[in-house]
Design a protein around this motif. Structure first.
Motif, short mmCIF file in Angstrom:
data_model
loop_
_atom_site.label_atom_id
_atom_site.label_comp_id
_atom_site.label_asym_id
_atom_site.label_seq_id
_atom_site.Cartn_x
_atom_site.Cartn_y
_atom_site.Cartn_z
N GLU A 146 -2.97 5.37 8.45
CA GLU A 146 -4.20 6.03 7.67
C GLU A 146 -5.04 4.39 7.78
OE1 GLU A 146 -4.59 9.90 4.86
OE2 GLU A 146 -3.07 9.09 5.90
N GLU A 147 -3.15 3.51 6.83
CA GLU A 147 -4.06 2.30 6.12
C GLU A 147 -3.22 1.13 6.30
OE1 GLU A 147 -4.70 3.92 2.01
OE2 GLU A 147 -2.07 3.60 1.86
N ILE A 148 -3.91 0.08 6.15
CA ILE A 148 -3.37 -0.93 5.58
C ILE A 148 -2.87 -1.76 4.50
CG2 ILE A 148 -2.22 -3.70 6.94
CD1 ILE A 148 -2.58 -1.73 9.11
N THR A 149 -1.92 -1.58 3.93
CA THR A 149 -0.91 -1.99 2.86
C THR A 149 -1.25 -3.12 1.94
OG1 THR A 149 -0.26 0.29 2.47
CG2 THR A 149 0.24 -1.03 0.36
N VAL A 150 -1.48 -3.55 1.38
CA VAL A 150 -1.76 -5.58 1.17
C VAL A 150 -1.65 -5.52 -0.48
CG1 VAL A 150 -2.44 -7.25 0.72
CG2 VAL A 150 -3.44 -5.88 2.78
N ASP A 151 0.35 -5.77 -0.53
CA ASP A 151 0.45 -6.05 -2.02
C ASP A 151 0.46 -7.69 -2.60
OD1 ASP A 151 2.06 -6.32 -4.11
OD2 ASP A 151 4.12 -5.81 -2.62
N LEU A 152 -0.10 -7.56 -3.19
CA LEU A 152 -0.71 -8.03 -4.18
C LEU A 152 0.38 -9.49 -5.05
CD1 LEU A 152 -4.57 -7.24 -5.06
CD2 LEU A 152 -3.61 -8.58 -3.48
N LYS A 153 1.42 -8.84 -5.21
CA LYS A 153 2.14 -9.26 -6.14
C LYS A 153 2.59 -10.48 -6.02
CE LYS A 153 7.07 -7.46 -7.86
NZ LYS A 153 8.13 -6.85 -7.44
N GLY A 154 2.52 -11.40 -6.97
CA GLY A 154 3.02 -12.59 -6.75
C GLY A 154 2.34 -14.00 -6.65
N PHE A 155 0.28 -13.51 -6.15
CA PHE A 155 -0.33 -14.36 -5.70
C PHE A 155 -1.10 -14.84 -6.85
CE2 PHE A 155 0.21 -11.86 -1.11
CZ PHE A 155 0.04 -13.12 -0.92
N GLU A 156 -1.80 -16.27 -6.82
CA GLU A 156 -1.91 -17.06 -8.03
C GLU A 156 -3.59 -17.50 -7.30
OE1 GLU A 156 0.05 -19.89 -8.89
OE2 GLU A 156 2.37 -19.09 -8.82
N ILE A 157 -4.52 -17.12 -8.73
CA ILE A 157 -6.14 -18.34 -7.89
C ILE A 157 -5.96 -19.49 -7.10
CG2 ILE A 157 -7.50 -19.90 -9.06
CD1 ILE A 157 -7.97 -17.63 -11.53
N GLY A 158 -7.11 -18.91 -6.28
CA GLY A 158 -6.94 -20.52 -4.70
C GLY A 158 -5.78 -20.11 -3.58
N ASP A 159 -4.98 -18.77 -3.48
CA ASP A 159 -4.27 -18.33 -2.55
C ASP A 159 -5.23 -17.48 -1.96
OD1 ASP A 159 -2.06 -19.73 -3.80
OD2 ASP A 159 -1.21 -17.58 -4.40
N ALA A 160 -4.68 -17.88 -0.47
CA ALA A 160 -5.56 -17.16 0.97
C ALA A 160 -4.03 -16.38 1.28
CB ALA A 160 -5.92 -17.34 1.95
N VAL A 166 1.49 -10.06 5.36
CA VAL A 166 1.75 -7.81 5.38
C VAL A 166 2.50 -7.26 6.54
CG1 VAL A 166 0.13 -6.13 5.34
CG2 VAL A 166 -0.85 -8.15 4.82
N LYS A 167 2.99 -6.55 5.28
CA LYS A 167 4.64 -5.82 6.67
C LYS A 167 3.57 -4.49 7.13
CE LYS A 167 8.42 -2.80 5.71
NZ LYS A 167 8.09 -2.38 7.21
N LEU A 168 3.12 -4.56 8.05
CA LEU A 168 2.88 -3.81 8.99
C LEU A 168 3.87 -2.75 9.57
CD1 LEU A 168 0.57 -6.32 11.38
CD2 LEU A 168 -0.38 -4.64 9.41
N PRO A 169 2.80 -1.91 9.41
CA PRO A 169 4.11 -0.06 10.09
C PRO A 169 4.70 -0.37 11.67
CG PRO A 169 1.23 1.01 9.51
CD PRO A 169 2.10 -0.97 9.38
N ASP A 170 5.84 -0.02 12.15
CA ASP A 170 6.41 -0.24 13.17
C ASP A 170 5.38 -0.01 14.46
OD1 ASP A 170 8.64 -0.64 11.92
OD2 ASP A 170 9.54 1.23 12.43
N GLY A 171 5.35 -0.85 15.44
CA GLY A 171 4.77 -0.43 16.91
C GLY A 171 3.15 -1.09 16.69
N VAL A 172 2.62 -1.73 15.49
CA VAL A 172 1.52 -1.91 14.61
C VAL A 172 0.67 -3.07 14.56
CG1 VAL A 172 -0.61 -1.33 12.92
CG2 VAL A 172 1.08 0.69 13.31
#
Length: 228
Positions: A146-160, A166-172
């Protein structure tokens, strides 16, 4: 994995061609085709009202459809919807037959979580700059995420934030292979950004567009109601 399906009923149509398609649309039917799975394509017609309703829900490209055609059931997924350039009315739909082996490419929306645990956003007041709002993925047709979930935890200014983070669902898997592409960046607070983003470069006007006024001038006689 998504398991919810929607259902449509269709009738087989023996004849194809522009005239038949026009006649169908006059009867509020949409011409369509079911293809794939190493079987012959089947030309069908769908009730416009039901098909249009599902189309406007915005889920047709990612949700499986249980299609009844004259009593026979097909599990299908929409691969293409052609709409009228002016009225936006649906003119034709392509459905792909799917089974448990069918792999497809599909655009999946990106969903960002844990803004409040992102140092660059929560503490340093940076901005999340989304580069890709959706990502083309390869997956089984029967388990489209349904969606790809991106966890922003820990990222800082300037980060890409790259696809590898990203943890992708199995088989995706991403359709783009061989490079670790960026989904979003965390940029400095707004005031700084406005100075650094230059105005977009001027767009070149194609030659055809420059000729438009003459073409438009010709049928002016018909357009009496345009002055209202």
């Amino acid at each position: 994995a998504m398991t919810k399906h929607y259902a449509l009923s269709a009738a087989k149509r023996e004849r194809a061609g522009k005239g038949v398609a026009r006649a169908l649309r006059r009867e509020n039917q949409i011409p369509a085709v079911i293809y794939g799975d190493n079987k012959a394509p089947v030309s069908i017609s769908l009730p416009a009202k039901e098909a249009t309703l599902e189309y406007h829900k915005g889920h047709m490209y990612t949700t499986l459809c249980d299609m009844q055609v004259d009593g026979a059931k097909h599990l299908v997924l929409v691969r293409d919807v052609q709409t009228h350039p002016v009225t936006d009315r649906i003119e034709h739909i392509d459905f792909l037959r799917v089974n448990e082996k069918t792999k497809i490419k599909v655009m999946v929306p990106v969903h960002f979580i844990n803004h409040e645990e992102c140092k660059g956003i929560a503490m340093d007041k940076g901005t999340l700059n989304v580069v890709r709002h959706e990502i083309e993925m390869v997956c089984q047709a029967q388990s489209i995420p349904e969606e790809i979930t991106v966890d922003l935890k820990g990222f800082e200014i300037g980060d890409a934030i790259k696809i590898s983070a990203v943890k992708l669902p199995d088989g995706v898997t991403p359709a783009i292979t061989g490079r670790d592409f960026t989904i979003a960046t965390i940029i400095e607070p707004k005031a700084y950004v406005e100075e650094t983003t230059a105005a977009p470069e001027s767009v070149e006007v194609p030659a055809t567009a420059q000729k438009a006024p003459d073409a438009a001038a010709a049928p002016a006689g018909d357009k009496k109601d345009a002055k209202k």
